[in-house]
Enzyme design. Structure first.
Site, PDB file in Angstrom:
ATOM      1  N   ARG A 242       0.395   3.817  -3.080  1.00 16.18           N
ATOM      2  CA  ARG A 242      -0.045   5.050  -2.643  1.00 16.18           C
ATOM      3  C   ARG A 242       0.850   6.253  -2.508  1.00 16.18           C
ATOM      4  NH1 ARG A 242      -5.786   4.186   0.660  1.00 16.18           N
ATOM      5  NH2 ARG A 242      -5.670   1.619   0.294  1.00 16.18           N
TER       6      ARG A 242
ATOM      7  N   GLU B 150     -12.458   0.400  -9.821  1.00 16.15           N
ATOM      8  CA  GLU B 150     -12.204  -0.531 -10.748  1.00 16.15           C
ATOM      9  C   GLU B 150     -13.175  -0.446 -12.046  1.00 16.15           C
ATOM     10  OE1 GLU B 150     -10.133  -1.351  -7.216  1.00 16.15           O
ATOM     11  OE2 GLU B 150     -12.197  -1.182  -7.644  1.00 16.15           O
TER      12      GLU B 150
ATOM     13  N   GLU C 280       1.002  -1.238  -0.127  1.00 14.59           N
ATOM     14  CA  GLU C 280      -0.015  -0.059  -0.216  1.00 14.59           C
ATOM     15  C   GLU C 280       0.993   1.339   0.157  1.00 14.59           C
ATOM     16  OE1 GLU C 280      -3.823  -1.798   0.082  1.00 14.59           O
ATOM     17  OE2 GLU C 280      -3.343   0.072  -0.361  1.00 14.59           O
TER      18      GLU C 280
END
Length: 645
Positions: free
Chosen positions: A274, A537, A270
């Site tokens: 990010r 998505e 992550e």
């Protein structure tokens, strides 16, 4: 009679008797021995005095040291009474008298110096006492600042080597032309501004926002530390939307507050997608050096995660200690395919920007290790043990736990300007196995991607899996055996299925997962799969399909989703996920996810922009929608690699 002999013992001479001698020696001998003994005692006392002076006088580097040593006191070998008396007189009256005088002078000088030092220290103390509390505080702060600056100069990061900036095309504008599309794009921009302004007001510096409680929020993937995840994740979206004041606010916070030396255990995956992805994208778009420097600082903190027996990284690492571990729930301490397989894009750019081959070598080692392993039915299981190098349970998914591994194989090839043919071949082989074993058509004619669990197919598809429609379209060009048309069509079918999962809900927002059995198709069955947490998505796939086909239905579907988000997820303090998309009166989850600003709103904005904004020939988006430029590596060798071509 035999006279006593003098035998040495520890530097002294003591009387002993020869064998057969009388116990009572002559009176004269007794006198001579007594005189010698007294003389030796005097000499011993003198030597002790010298040693005491040598070891116990204060040692002050400013003063001349009292250098009375053994060489100054010579004790001759006494062979006769006359020699002994002469030697003792020489030591005591000659050397001793002279050095005693010198010793007194030295001591006096030493006392004078000590007295002067004390006077000076006393004077300084008096001056300090005359100063106010504020003046003293200021002095202390000045000293602390000076020490901190000295340490920073000593331990600060080495300057990064200059490298040519990749060709950057289409970093702003993207005006769609027609007024209707422009109006929709402006609405997306307004939604972004509402999300950002709410975070700025209620959650600034926190990782995310609780828009109903109107306060900061964080999860364990960030180690519960205030690292400003939303700021870093949103920067490139702000930039391409032309929200430059907001971008500047974010940049200032990063310059002043973003610190990676915290005692926090974070998700390597992550934080990579990010933070490192977000910082690199912000650097390439804006040219501001601070983003590159921060990305490299953070990347160095992630490297200890690779210290495993196999080189497969731990899922989590402590940024301060470098200690890594895996999630407790992941198949007997395994690492996760989508996590250790989603580092390549960012790490290649890190090697390019720093000249440090370690990043490139780490991800290439992972690729080589996987290439040697057996794959059941050609599929990659989701779990791999970093200690043993063996697969965990045989669970394969193109959704959660597996998804971005396949995405990054394709994007490694694209990012290398299509020179990394090994990555392309690995992608093609993986997709062929996925088609054979996981992709099916439902009774109602919907194409879906199931999940392989211990030898059988589960007819369930997750929202996360919906990204694959865009991936198939993106990878169509360059497919083996002239299958470009086939994969573009497959992408369109997945986009249609995912649109149906949205259309068959009350809120027109898609559930977290949906099934294809028992007469139900593209519908969630379990209550814990009915939520929508602002995921991107489906919209991501709409955008890719729009770019490759320009079929207007994709813009229409995207607009439907944008309207539903604005209607059902918008609150006064930002945007929140909802717990049940089949309820007309949904409950909020009270979290504004950072990926909503990084991905969902960015893909919507791009969907209503012209193709000139971030063209796919020049940019590759990481799995958090952070655009990184194609590296034209045909004439460049990355440090630690062989020539790409």
């Amino acid at each position: 009679m035999t006279t006593p002999a003098l035998l040495p013992l520890s530097g002294r001479r003591i009387p002993t008797l020869s064998p057969g001698a009388s116990s009572f020696p002559h009176h004269r001998a007794t006198l001579r021995l007594s005189e010698k003994f007294i003389l030796l005692l005097i000499l011993s006392a003198f030597i002790t005095l010298c040693f005491g002076a040598f070891f116990f006088l204060p040692d002050n580097s400013k003063h001349k040291r009292f250098d009375f040593g053994l060489e100054d006191v010579l004790i001759p070998h006494i062979e006769s009474e006359k020699e002994a008396r002469h030697s003792s007189r020489q030591v005591i009256h000659g050397v001793g008298a002279h050095d005693e005088h010198r010793h007194r002078e030295e001591e006096e000088s030493l006392r004078d110096k000590i007295r002067a030092d004390h006077e000076r220290a006393l004077q300084e103390a008096k001056e300090k006492l005359r100063k106010s509390k504020e003046e003293l505080k200021a002095e202390i702060q000045t000293e602390k600042t000076k020490v901190a600056e000295d340490l920073k100069k000593k331990d600060g990061p080495k300057p990064l080597p200059p490298v040519p900036m990749p060709k950057l095309v289409g970093v702003n504008d993207g005006d769609p032309g027609d007024p209707d599309t422009k109006e929709k794009r402006d609405k997306i921009r307004e939604m972004m501004k509402h999300a950002w302004d709410s975070y700025r007001q209620y959650g600034w510096g926190h990782n995310e926002l609780k828009p109903l409680a109107k306060k900061g929020h964080s999860t364990n993937i960030f180690g519960n530390s205030q690292m400003g995840a939303t700021i870093v994740d949103a920067l490139d979206t702000l930039y391409i939307m032309g929200l430059h004041d907001e971008f500047k606010d974010g940049q200032e916070w990063i310059e002043q507050n973003l610190d990676f030396s915290v005692n926090a255990e974070v998700s390597v995956f992550e934080v990579n997608i990010r933070f490192i992805g977000g910082l690199l994208a912000a650097y390439y778009l804006s040219g501001q050096e601070v983003f590159k420097v921060k990305a490299v600082q953070l990347a160095e903190k992630l490297l200890p995660a690779f210290n495993t027996p196999t080189g497969i990284p731990w899922a989590m690492v402590n940024l301060k200690s470098g200690v890594g571990r895996n999630w407790g729930w992941a198949s007997a301490g395994s690492s996760i395919l989508a996590e250790f397989g989603t580092l390549h894009m960012e790490f290649v750019h890190l090697t390019y920007l720093t000249g440090n081959p370690a990043y490139y070598q780490k991800v290439m080692h992972i690729r080589k290790l996987l290439a040697k392993m057996d794959r059941p039915n050609g599929l990659y299981p989701n779990y791999l043990n970093p200690r043993t190098g063996r697969w965990g349970q045989h669970h394969t998914s193109v959704g959660g736990l597996g998804d971005s591994f396949y995405e990054y194989l394709l994007k490694a090839w694209l990012m290398s300007d299509k020179t990394d043919t090994e990555a392309r071949k690995t992608y093609d082989d993986a997709i062929e196995a996925i088609e054979r074993h996981l992709i099916r058509k439902s009774n109602g004619g919907l194409t879906f991607i199931g999940e392989w669990k211990n030898g059988h197919l589960e007819r369930k598809m997750g929202h996360l899996t919906c990204f694959a429609g865009g991936m198939f379209a993106l990878g169509a060009d360059g497919s083996p055996d002239d299958k470009a048309g086939h994969y573009l069509q497959l992408g369109a079918e997945i986009a249609h299925t995912c649109h149906e999962s949205y259309d068959r809900t009350v809120l027109k927002l898609g559930p977290e997962a949906f099934k294809f059995d028992s007469g139900l198709e593209a519908v969630a069955v379990r209550q814990n799969e009915k939520y929508y947490i602002l995921r991107p998505e489906v919209i991501e796939t709409y955008w890719y399909m729009w770019r490759f086909t320009h079929d207007p239905k994709y813009r229409q579907w995207g607009w439907e989703a944008a309207q539903a988000i604005d209607k059902y997820c918008r609150v006064s303090g930002g945007f929140s996920g909802v717990k049940d998309v089949y309820s007309s009166n949904p409950t909020y989850d009270d979290v504004q996810q950072s990926f909503f600003l990084a991905e969902t709103l960015k893909y919507l904005y791009l969907l209503f922009s012209s193709d000139e904004l971030l063209p796919l020939e020049n940019w590759v988006f990481n799995t958090e929608a952070h655009p990184l430029p194609v590296l034209h590596l045909g004439n460049i060798t990355l440090p630690g690699s062989e020539t790409q071509r």
